[in-house]
Design an enzyme around this catalytic site. Structure first.
Site, PDB file in Angstrom:
ATOM      1  N   HIS A   1       5.648  12.257   5.705  1.00  0.00           N
ATOM      2  CA  HIS A   1       7.085  12.133   5.455  1.00  0.00           C
ATOM      3  C   HIS A   1       7.516  10.674   5.574  1.00  0.00           C
ATOM      4  O   HIS A   1       6.993   9.922   6.387  1.00  0.00           O
ATOM      5  CB  HIS A   1       7.935  13.092   6.317  1.00  0.00           C
TER       6      HIS A   1
ATOM      7  N   GLU B   1      10.279  15.754   4.007  1.00  0.00           N
ATOM      8  CA  GLU B   1       9.093  16.486   4.420  1.00  0.00           C
ATOM      9  C   GLU B   1       8.292  16.912   3.184  1.00  0.00           C
ATOM     10  O   GLU B   1       8.826  16.936   2.070  1.00  0.00           O
ATOM     11  CB  GLU B   1       9.520  17.738   5.209  1.00  0.00           C
TER      12      GLU B   1
ATOM     13  N   ASN C   1       2.339  13.801   8.498  1.00  0.00           N
ATOM     14  CA  ASN C   1       2.290  14.662   7.304  1.00  0.00           C
ATOM     15  C   ASN C   1       2.743  13.919   6.043  1.00  0.00           C
ATOM     16  O   ASN C   1       2.900  14.516   4.991  1.00  0.00           O
ATOM     17  CB  ASN C   1       3.157  15.914   7.506  1.00  0.00           C
TER      18      ASN C   1
ATOM     19  N   ASP D   1      18.022   7.943   8.337  1.00  0.00           N
ATOM     20  CA  ASP D   1      18.282   9.339   8.682  1.00  0.00           C
ATOM     21  C   ASP D   1      18.996   9.486  10.025  1.00  0.00           C
ATOM     22  O   ASP D   1      19.139   8.524  10.786  1.00  0.00           O
ATOM     23  CB  ASP D   1      16.967  10.138   8.696  1.00  0.00           C
TER      24      ASP D   1
END
Ligand code: F6R
Length: 247
Positions: free
Chosen positions: A144, A149, A142, A73
């Protein structure tokens, strides 16, 4: 510790041991296949692994000259030359110190004008070069992976992502202030990640313990993207004992 079929789990004593174990695994991949295509992650977790890979290049002759890399990313919009860009991070931690060929380094372009074309080209390039042999992942608290996400579906291919508040806050530590953290990123999709032949996920620290347990033993669902790894045939988790505390 509960067993999860297919996923190998190494619990190490410390961040240092997690980092050397991961570097040895990548080093073995590079030595066994000197033209490997590697998928790489940024963030705090793999810094020690990269440090060890640089040491292995300098002291043990680990040869990166035939290696191709695709990063997961990049922030969007952000210039490559910004010292917050993942391009800068990779140069600083690995590429600037080893004999990798510049034209075999791929990172999504955080300045792309035409985002859709950039994303489509990124996936096409991975395919063209035969797919990723070994993908390194970190994990967000979380769940990811890359910047996929929590959502109601698993994104297939490389795409533009709206970062959630939790991620912006977690990454603010790398910026002067939270307002400087870009609100979007280009990220390989879950589908792009899943196509990798082998996946190695690294996690350290108490703050990752809950999500590691959820990833391995929770129901597979896009609201916790990392749970999809339960379905991949070749995944290795390398954890320090804090991140493994809830297993
Ligand atoms: C980074 C990436 C992210 C990080 C994750 C954990 O390229 O794709 O998924 O791996 O946010 O970040 P750290 O390692 O800083 O806890």
């Amino acid at each position: 510790m509960k067993q999860n079929k297919g996923i190998k789990i190494y619990v190490t004593e410390s961040y240092e041991e997690m980092s050397t174990t991961a570097a040895h695994l990548l080093g073995a991949q590079i030595r066994l296949n000197p033209t490997s295509v590697l998928g790489l992650a940024t963030g705090g977790t793999p810094v020690g692994m990269y440090k060890n890979l640089v040491r292995m290049y300098k002291e043990e002759g680990l040869d990166f000259s035939g290696i191709t890399t695709f990063n997961l990313d990049e922030y969007y919009p952000l210039s490559r030359s910004s010292d917050q860009s993942y391009y800068y991070y990779m140069t600083d931690h690995l590429f600037g110190h080893v004999n990798i060929s510049k034209d075999r380094i791929y990172i999504p372009d955080g300045e792309a004008k035409d985002v859709e074309t950039e994303c489509a080209n990124y996936d096409a390039k991975i395919e063209e070069l035969g797919g990723i042999d070994l993908q390194v992942l970190g994990i967000g608290t979380n769940g990811h992976i890359g910047f996929n996400e929590p959502d109601t579906f698993f994104p297939k291919s490389t795409h533009l992502v709206d970062l959630v508040e939790e991620t912006i806050q977690a990454n603010a530590r790398f910026f002067n202030s939270i307002d400087e953290v870009p609100k979007q990123a280009l990220s390989m999709g879950i589908g792009s990640i899943f196509k990798a032949k082998k996946i190695v996920l690294l996690a350290n620290g108490t703050h990752k313990a809950k999500i590691i347990a959820e990833t391995l033993y929770g129901n597979v669902r896009p609201e916790v993207p990392s749970t999809i790894l339960q379905f991949h045939p070749d995944v290795t988790f390398i954890l320090d004992k804090e991140a493994a505390a809830e297993l």
